[in-house]
Design a protein around this motif. Structure first.
Motif, PDB file in Angstrom:
ATOM      1  N   ALA A   1       0.835  -1.183   0.000  1.00  0.00           N
ATOM      2  CA  ALA A   1       0.000   0.000   0.000  1.00  0.00           C
ATOM      3  C   ALA A   1       0.877   1.244   0.000  1.00  0.00           C
ATOM      4  O   ALA A   1       2.038   1.193   0.421  1.00  0.00           O
ATOM      5  CB  ALA A   1      -0.915  -0.002   1.222  1.00  0.00           C
TER       6      ALA A   1
ATOM      7  N   LYS B   1       3.640   2.188   2.779  1.00  0.00           N
ATOM      8  CA  LYS B   1       3.839   1.029   3.639  1.00  0.00           C
ATOM      9  C   LYS B   1       4.823   0.048   3.010  1.00  0.00           C
ATOM     10  O   LYS B   1       5.102   0.102   1.815  1.00  0.00           O
ATOM     11  CB  LYS B   1       2.511   0.320   3.909  1.00  0.00           C
ATOM     12  CG  LYS B   1       1.499   1.152   4.660  1.00  0.00           C
ATOM     13  CD  LYS B   1       0.228   0.373   4.941  1.00  0.00           C
ATOM     14  CE  LYS B   1       0.486  -0.775   5.895  1.00  0.00           C
ATOM     15  NZ  LYS B   1      -0.776  -1.505   6.217  1.00  0.00           N
TER      16      LYS B   1
ATOM     17  N   ARG C   1     -12.066  -4.479   2.047  1.00  0.00           N
ATOM     18  CA  ARG C   1     -12.053  -3.273   2.858  1.00  0.00           C
ATOM     19  C   ARG C   1     -11.169  -2.224   2.197  1.00  0.00           C
ATOM     20  O   ARG C   1     -10.304  -2.537   1.385  1.00  0.00           O
ATOM     21  CB  ARG C   1     -11.521  -3.585   4.261  1.00  0.00           C
ATOM     22  CG  ARG C   1     -12.281  -4.702   4.969  1.00  0.00           C
ATOM     23  CD  ARG C   1     -11.861  -4.844   6.412  1.00  0.00           C
ATOM     24  NE  ARG C   1     -10.484  -5.269   6.576  1.00  0.00           N
ATOM     25  CZ  ARG C   1     -10.108  -6.388   7.184  1.00  0.00           C
ATOM     26  NH1 ARG C   1     -11.029  -7.218   7.692  1.00  0.00           N
ATOM     27  NH2 ARG C   1      -8.821  -6.677   7.304  1.00  0.00           N
ATOM     28  N   VAL C   2     -11.364  -0.979   2.593  1.00  0.00           N
ATOM     29  CA  VAL C   2     -10.576   0.108   2.027  1.00  0.00           C
ATOM     30  C   VAL C   2      -9.084  -0.123   2.251  1.00  0.00           C
ATOM     31  O   VAL C   2      -8.264   0.178   1.371  1.00  0.00           O
ATOM     32  CB  VAL C   2     -11.015   1.466   2.615  1.00  0.00           C
ATOM     33  CG1 VAL C   2     -10.068   2.577   2.190  1.00  0.00           C
ATOM     34  CG2 VAL C   2     -12.437   1.784   2.179  1.00  0.00           C
ATOM     35  N   ASP C   3      -8.714  -0.689   3.398  1.00  0.00           N
ATOM     36  CA  ASP C   3      -7.300  -0.912   3.673  1.00  0.00           C
ATOM     37  C   ASP C   3      -6.723  -2.129   2.952  1.00  0.00           C
ATOM     38  O   ASP C   3      -5.548  -2.460   3.150  1.00  0.00           O
ATOM     39  CB  ASP C   3      -7.011  -0.969   5.175  1.00  0.00           C
ATOM     40  CG  ASP C   3      -7.728  -2.088   5.903  1.00  0.00           C
ATOM     41  OD1 ASP C   3      -7.588  -2.155   7.141  1.00  0.00           O
ATOM     42  OD2 ASP C   3      -8.428  -2.893   5.259  1.00  0.00           O
ATOM     43  N   ASP C   4      -7.511  -2.796   2.122  1.00  0.00           N
ATOM     44  CA  ASP C   4      -6.971  -3.782   1.193  1.00  0.00           C
ATOM     45  C   ASP C   4      -6.395  -3.135  -0.065  1.00  0.00           C
ATOM     46  O   ASP C   4      -5.773  -3.822  -0.880  1.00  0.00           O
ATOM     47  CB  ASP C   4      -8.047  -4.788   0.773  1.00  0.00           C
ATOM     48  CG  ASP C   4      -8.498  -5.680   1.909  1.00  0.00           C
ATOM     49  OD1 ASP C   4      -7.642  -6.150   2.688  1.00  0.00           O
ATOM     50  OD2 ASP C   4      -9.717  -5.919   2.013  1.00  0.00           O
ATOM     51  N   THR C   5      -6.616  -1.847  -0.238  1.00  0.00           N
ATOM     52  CA  THR C   5      -6.095  -1.137  -1.397  1.00  0.00           C
ATOM     53  C   THR C   5      -4.575  -1.212  -1.428  1.00  0.00           C
ATOM     54  O   THR C   5      -3.902  -0.852  -0.458  1.00  0.00           O
ATOM     55  CB  THR C   5      -6.546   0.328  -1.380  1.00  0.00           C
ATOM     56  OG1 THR C   5      -7.968   0.390  -1.512  1.00  0.00           O
ATOM     57  CG2 THR C   5      -5.904   1.113  -2.514  1.00  0.00           C
TER      58      THR C   5
ATOM     59  N   THR D   1      -7.959  -1.392  -5.983  1.00  0.00           N
ATOM     60  CA  THR D   1      -8.454  -0.220  -5.269  1.00  0.00           C
ATOM     61  C   THR D   1      -9.845  -0.511  -4.728  1.00  0.00           C
ATOM     62  O   THR D   1     -10.746  -0.872  -5.495  1.00  0.00           O
ATOM     63  CB  THR D   1      -8.494   1.007  -6.180  1.00  0.00           C
ATOM     64  OG1 THR D   1      -7.181   1.270  -6.685  1.00  0.00           O
ATOM     65  CG2 THR D   1      -8.996   2.225  -5.416  1.00  0.00           C
TER      66      THR D   1
ATOM     67  N   SER E   1     -12.883   1.257  -2.943  1.00  0.00           N
ATOM     68  CA  SER E   1     -13.373   2.607  -2.698  1.00  0.00           C
ATOM     69  C   SER E   1     -14.837   2.703  -3.067  1.00  0.00           C
ATOM     70  O   SER E   1     -15.313   2.023  -3.977  1.00  0.00           O
ATOM     71  CB  SER E   1     -12.574   3.616  -3.520  1.00  0.00           C
ATOM     72  OG  SER E   1     -13.085   4.924  -3.367  1.00  0.00           O
TER      73      SER E   1
END
Length: 112
Positions: free
Chosen positions: A40, A43, A86-90, A109, A111
Motif C-alpha cells: 500500500a 507502507k 475493505r478500504v485498507d486492502d487497497t 483499489t 473505494s
C-alpha cells in the motif's frame, strides 16, 4: 527465465469481491511455492497468502476468512479470490514464486 504475469485487478466497492490470477511461463510451475504480496502507499510490502506445490495454503491475518489462494498446475496459474474487501486492502498486489521470480504488480483499489 521465469516470468509471472498478474491479471484481474481494478476498482471494487467495500464489501465486494475481486479475483486475481497469476500465470507463469519459462519454468516448472508445479514445483514452486507460490504466493501473493501487497504494498500500500507509504507502507512496506507484506505477505498475503502462500500455497505449496502440494496445494497446502496459508494466510496472514488480514486475509484469513476473507481470501482464498488456489493453484491449477495444468494452467500454470495461481489465484487469489478476495471477498468482503475493505478500504485498507487497497494496494499493488504482487505474485511471487518463492526464491525465483516476482510479477510486475497489479493495482487493487477498494473505494466507494
Amino acid at each position: 527465465q521465469v516470468r509471472l504475469v498478474e491479471s484481474g485487478g481494478g476498482l471494487v466497492q467495500p464489501g465486494g469481491s475481486l479475483g486475481l490470477s497469476c500465470t507463469a511461463s519459462g519454468g516448472t510451475f508445479a514445483t514452486y511455492t507460490m504466493g501473493w504480496y501487497r504494498q500500500a502507499p507509504g507502507k512496506e510490502r507484506e505477505m498475503v497468502a502462500w500455497i505449496s506445490p502440494e496445494d497446502s495454503p496459508w494466510y496472514e491475518d488480514p486475509a484469513k476468512g476473507r481470501f482464498t489462494i488456489a493453484r491449477d498446475n495444468t494452467k500454470n496459474t495461481v489465484y487469489l479470490q478476495m471477498h468482503r474487501l475493505r478500504v485498507d486492502d487497497t494496494a499493488v498486489y504482487y505474485c511471487n514464486a518463492r526464491d525465483i521470480a516476482w510479477g510486475q504488480g497489479i493495482q487493487v483499489t477498494v473505494s466507494s
